[in-house]
Scaffold this active site. Structure first.
Site, PDB file in Angstrom:
ATOM      1  CB  CYS A   1      -0.906  -0.013   1.227  1.00  0.00           C
ATOM      2  SG  CYS A   1      -2.025   1.392   1.214  1.00  0.00           S
TER       3      CYS A   1
ATOM      4  CB  CYS B   1      -3.893   4.712  -5.745  1.00  0.00           C
ATOM      5  SG  CYS B   1      -3.804   2.944  -5.389  1.00  0.00           S
TER       6      CYS B   1
ATOM      7  CG  HIS C   1      -2.664   5.542   1.388  1.00  0.00           C
ATOM      8  ND1 HIS C   1      -3.339   4.384   1.042  1.00  0.00           N
ATOM      9  CD2 HIS C   1      -3.041   5.816   2.666  1.00  0.00           C
ATOM     10  CE1 HIS C   1      -4.090   4.008   2.050  1.00  0.00           C
ATOM     11  NE2 HIS C   1      -3.947   4.858   3.044  1.00  0.00           N
TER      12      HIS C   1
ATOM     13  CB  THR D   1      -0.117  -0.147  -5.315  1.00  0.00           C
ATOM     14  OG1 THR D   1      -1.461   0.120  -4.877  1.00  0.00           O
ATOM     15  CG2 THR D   1       0.728  -0.531  -4.109  1.00  0.00           C
TER      16      THR D   1
ATOM     17  CG  ASP E   1      -6.432   5.564  -2.803  1.00  0.00           C
ATOM     18  OD1 ASP E   1      -6.367   6.506  -1.981  1.00  0.00           O
ATOM     19  OD2 ASP E   1      -5.497   4.764  -2.993  1.00  0.00           O
TER      20      ASP E   1
HETATM   21  O1  PYC Z   1      -1.783   3.856  -2.062  1.00  0.00           O
HETATM   22  O2  PYC Z   1      -1.285   1.865  -2.836  1.00  0.00           O
HETATM   23  C1  PYC Z   1      -2.059   2.657  -2.301  1.00  0.00           C
HETATM   24  C2  PYC Z   1      -3.400   2.173  -1.907  1.00  0.00           C
HETATM   25  C3  PYC Z   1      -3.926   0.942  -2.122  1.00  0.00           C
HETATM   26  C4  PYC Z   1      -5.211   0.955  -1.564  1.00  0.00           C
HETATM   27  C5  PYC Z   1      -5.425   2.192  -1.024  1.00  0.00           C
HETATM   28  N1  PYC Z   1      -4.303   2.920  -1.240  1.00  0.00           N
END
Ligand code: PYC
Length: 314
Positions: A88, A237, A90, A239, A233
């Site tokens: 993840c 995000c 964030h 990822t 999100d």
């Molecule tokens: O920031 O990778 C991210 C993420 C995945 C799900 C919520 N945020």
């Protein structure tokens, strides 16, 4: 009465809840093995922490653990209202901000262990955090899926630490005022992918759907990302940005080292770039998190909703 110490933060609008202590012991093994133990024996703790009434559909939990590799400053398992995440972005930025808040890390370079591999974390002196994400790659390009009510939707399947379906087709402008329509659409795409048996490599479930486009005011690249569990999100995000960068690199649209500025649906921003990897790209994603609270969660034994709404029981 059980007591869980937590520190809450948000990264570009998306919440992270770091579990500092009070969680049952998850002995030994790799982070992937400990995630399986978490899933099989302590899933009610996930729902107690992430689901209402203590959490919400948007909450991402980060269980802080001892790493197996002593070079890492921490191990972490990310989870949400319905299950577990591989990586993840964030959440890692929120974790780094939290570790800095409690004095466990200083500005500089660090490593964090996750169930899908080690990630680099650079805490900058100004509070921003850069993550060196796991290798990200496009698995399949131009995949079509029939989505009831929306026709045929084409997109790429890419790995950025989670599996993504990334499409440029959108039913509405990428603006927060259209969140309800964008949510219904991306959930329909998620369900259609599942129903059609369209998966990532090794049968990986594609549990994130990303609409990739531009901000309505033309200020740059913007996305809308639907997470597993029905919440979008609030951040760009990490990822998802990694998966997008992998696709841009595969298409020759972003060069090694070139800067990519990714807005999320709120207009908040992550910056990304990549180095070439063996199979895809090694992305670096930079963003900022802010602490929103430090508190204790309490679980009372006679509470009929002790383990969260929709959660399991011990
Ligand atoms: O920031 O990778 C991210 C993420 C995945 C799900 C919520 N945020």
């Amino acid at each position: 009465m059980r007591t869980i110490q937590i520190i809450d933060s948000h990264t570009a609008g998306e919440p992270t809840r770091v579990i500092m202590s009070g969680f049952p012991d998850l002995p030994g093994g790799s982070l992937a093995q400990r995630r399986e133990l978490f899933r099989s024996s302590y899933d009610h703790w996930r729902s107690a922490i992430a689901c209402e009434p203590r959490g919400s559909d948007t909450m991402v939990g980060a269980l802080l653990l001892e790493p197996t590799d002593p070079r890492c400053c921490a191990g972490v398992i990310f989870f949400n209202n319905v299950g577990y995440l591989g990586m993840c972005g964030h959440g890692t930025i929120g974790l780094a901000r939290t570790l800095a808040h409690v004095g466990r890390i200083q500005p500089g370079e660090h490593l964090v262990e996750t169930p899908v591999g080690q990630v680099g974390v650079t805490l900058h002196a100004d509070g921003r955090v850069s993550i060196g994400n796991v290798e990200s790659y496009r698995y399949r390009a131009g995949v079509s899926v029939a989505v009831p009510g929306h026709g045929t939707i084409r997109g790429d399947i890419a790995w950025g630490g989670n599996w993504f379906f990334i499409t440029e087709q959108t039913p509405a402008p990428l603006d927060i005022s259209h969140r309800a329509e964008l949510s219904l659409y991306t959930i329909a795409v998620q369900q259609a992918l599942l129903a059609a048996g369209i998966r990532g490599e090794d049968e990986g479930v594609i549990d994130h759907v990303e609409i990739s486009g531009v901000a309505p005011d033309g200020s740059g690249a913007r996305n809308f990302v639907m997470c597993p569990g029905g919440a979008y999100d609030r951040s760009p995000c990490g990822t998802g940005t990694s998966a997008k960068i992998a696709c841009l690199a595969a298409d020759g649209e972003l060069a090694e080292g070139q800067r990519w500025v990714q807005q999320g649906i709120l207009g908040s921003v992550f910056e990304g770039s990549y180095r070439n990897g063996q199979r895809g790209v090694m992305p670096t994603i930079t963003g900022q998190a802010w602490i929103t609270g430090t508190s204790q969660l309490l679980i009372e034994q006679d509470d009929p909703l002790a383990w969260g709404i929709g959660g399991g029981n011990p």
